[in-house]
Design an enzyme around this catalytic site. Structure first.
Site, PDB file in Angstrom:
ATOM      1  N   THR A 144     -45.775 -26.133 -58.027  1.00  0.00           N
ATOM      2  CA  THR A 144     -46.793 -27.079 -57.572  1.00  0.00           C
ATOM      3  C   THR A 144     -46.068 -28.332 -57.060  1.00  0.00           C
ATOM      4  OG1 THR A 144     -48.830 -28.256 -58.222  1.00  0.00           O
ATOM      5  CG2 THR A 144     -47.116 -28.108 -59.887  1.00  0.00           C
ATOM      6  N   VAL A 190     -51.689 -24.395 -52.589  1.00  0.00           N
ATOM      7  CA  VAL A 190     -50.774 -25.387 -52.038  1.00  0.00           C
ATOM      8  C   VAL A 190     -50.840 -26.630 -52.917  1.00  0.00           C
ATOM      9  CG1 VAL A 190     -50.301 -26.858 -50.042  1.00  0.00           C
ATOM     10  CG2 VAL A 190     -51.019 -24.484 -49.702  1.00  0.00           C
ATOM     11  N   CYS A 191     -49.681 -27.206 -53.233  1.00  0.00           N
ATOM     12  CA  CYS A 191     -49.634 -28.507 -53.924  1.00  0.00           C
ATOM     13  C   CYS A 191     -50.362 -28.379 -55.274  1.00  0.00           C
ATOM     14  CB  CYS A 191     -50.256 -29.537 -52.979  1.00  0.00           C
ATOM     15  SG  CYS A 191     -49.995 -31.275 -53.390  1.00  0.00           S
ATOM     16  N   THR A 192     -51.168 -29.344 -55.625  1.00  0.00           N
ATOM     17  CA  THR A 192     -51.863 -29.299 -56.916  1.00  0.00           C
ATOM     18  C   THR A 192     -53.043 -28.329 -56.928  1.00  0.00           C
ATOM     19  OG1 THR A 192     -53.004 -31.312 -56.198  1.00  0.00           O
ATOM     20  CG2 THR A 192     -51.161 -31.584 -57.721  1.00  0.00           C
ATOM     21  N   GLY A 193     -53.224 -27.592 -55.851  1.00  0.00           N
ATOM     22  CA  GLY A 193     -54.171 -26.472 -55.887  1.00  0.00           C
ATOM     23  C   GLY A 193     -53.794 -25.494 -56.995  1.00  0.00           C
TER      24      GLY A 193
END
Lengths: 232, 232
Positions: free
Chosen positions: B119, B99-102
């Site tokens: 991202t 999720v996101c910058t994961g």
């Protein structure tokens, strides 16, 4: 900017974490999670939140009192210690935000009398027991009281509140940072659009909890009717 | 149904709590929050999560490895202990959800090579450093790898994943229970729709973090190019 959020065992964590994500994006926001004791508080699916303050901690004056919902709100409706705390905080907070079935807790505290309000779709029929005027909307703003639909509606309601607190541009910045341009993969987010078997199965799963809420709402409405008028 | 979610200091809590809300709605789901030590882990705005397992806890076989993002993911990109853990879990998990910058953390672990991915909008330009094929979408499913846009996109991605894990009807029931029929109050959820001054102000606020991420991505890309070919 000081915000107090009530948390409690068997809360629905997202009723809290959605608004937390939004409101913590306001510069200088300070959010206190409040329960009877400080320490771990488990949500109904097992996520562990942590209370940083108790009902005795002096947090006034508040900019926002946040009251989330979830299965664990049922006993709160007859918990005089919690209800007194809510009444006292609500009487001086700039805004009161109830997410999901948090509205029922506000109702039990007597704070929905003659106010326009909403709640999770599964509980809207209970609002009139608390003297509320049910409005069919995802977010209802009545003066300094904001109530929202279930769980994820807390995000929408908090963005409204962020705009009231800090202006629309702040709320828009927070929305952009959260990348909140939602694309739900299914048309199933409320009863009006969900496939009928899906709706019926969720309604059935909720039934025991709904019965409990109804029983409490009826008890409280009855008690209020048989109470002597204030001041006598 | 066993799910392991990496958490870490300065995570963006909603990258975790959004997917938690969705995936915990699957019957029998068991979600472990994993960090180097068990105990409290503070999100970048102060919400305290609690790790229930460590990198040493045996959680295999996993149905889902969840890798959230947030400002605190930057040091993870050069933390070999964390990256090895991610590689090992990802190699046997049925699905990997970033999720996101994961996604950048997955990239640093070498898991985005030749994979389609997305991202947070502020970091899409960094994906090619990790060999990923950037796709302009809120949720990208490439085989058993699911990547999403920023923060709230984790809700959409998790609903996709719930459908893959347990069928569309389960995902639809979860969506209805979450009352996920979003009504963002502003048209500001991604750069394409946000007012220009809002976009520019958020971009500027992110700049120091973006520079750090770029420096790490460049360093890692360089190291990979100068490495001897595998097996030699």
């Amino acid at each position: 900017m000081r915000i107090a959020a009530l948390i409690f065992p068997d809360i629905d964590q997202m009723d809290l974490t959605g608004p937390f994500e939004v409101l913590s994006g306001i510069a200088g926001a300070e959010i206190h999670l409040v329960w009877k004791e400080t320490g771990p508080v488990r949500d109904y699916h097992g996520l562990v939140l942590t209370a940083s303050a108790t009902l005795e901690t002096n947090l006034d004056p508040l900019d926002v009192l946040l009251v989330p919902g979830g299965p664990g709100q049922v006993p709160l409706m007859e918990d005089e210690k919690v209800l007194s705390w809510i009444r006292a905080r609500a009487s001086q907070a700039r805004y009161v935000l109830a997410v999901c079935t948090g509205a029922l807790t506000l109702g039990a505290a007597g704070l929905l009398q003659d106010r326009r309000a909403t709640t999770h779709w599964n509980s809207t029929h209970l609002l009139p027991y608390f003297g509320a005027i049910t409005e069919d909307a995802r977010v209802v703003v009545d003066g300094n009281l904001i109530t929202t639909g279930g769980v994820t509606a807390g995000i929408d309601g908090s963005l409204h509140l962020a705009a009231l607190l800090s202006g629309e541009e702040t709320a828009q910045r927070i929305q952009l940072a959260m990348h909140y341009a939602p694309e739900p993969p299914f048309a199933s987010g409320d009863p009006a659009e969900a496939p009928k078997p899906v709706y019926e199965s969720v309604l059935e799963a909720y039934a025991p909890l709904t019965e409990k809420r109804l029983a409490v709402a009826q008890r409280l409405a009855m008690a209020q009717r048989t109470q002597p008028a204030a001041g006598h």
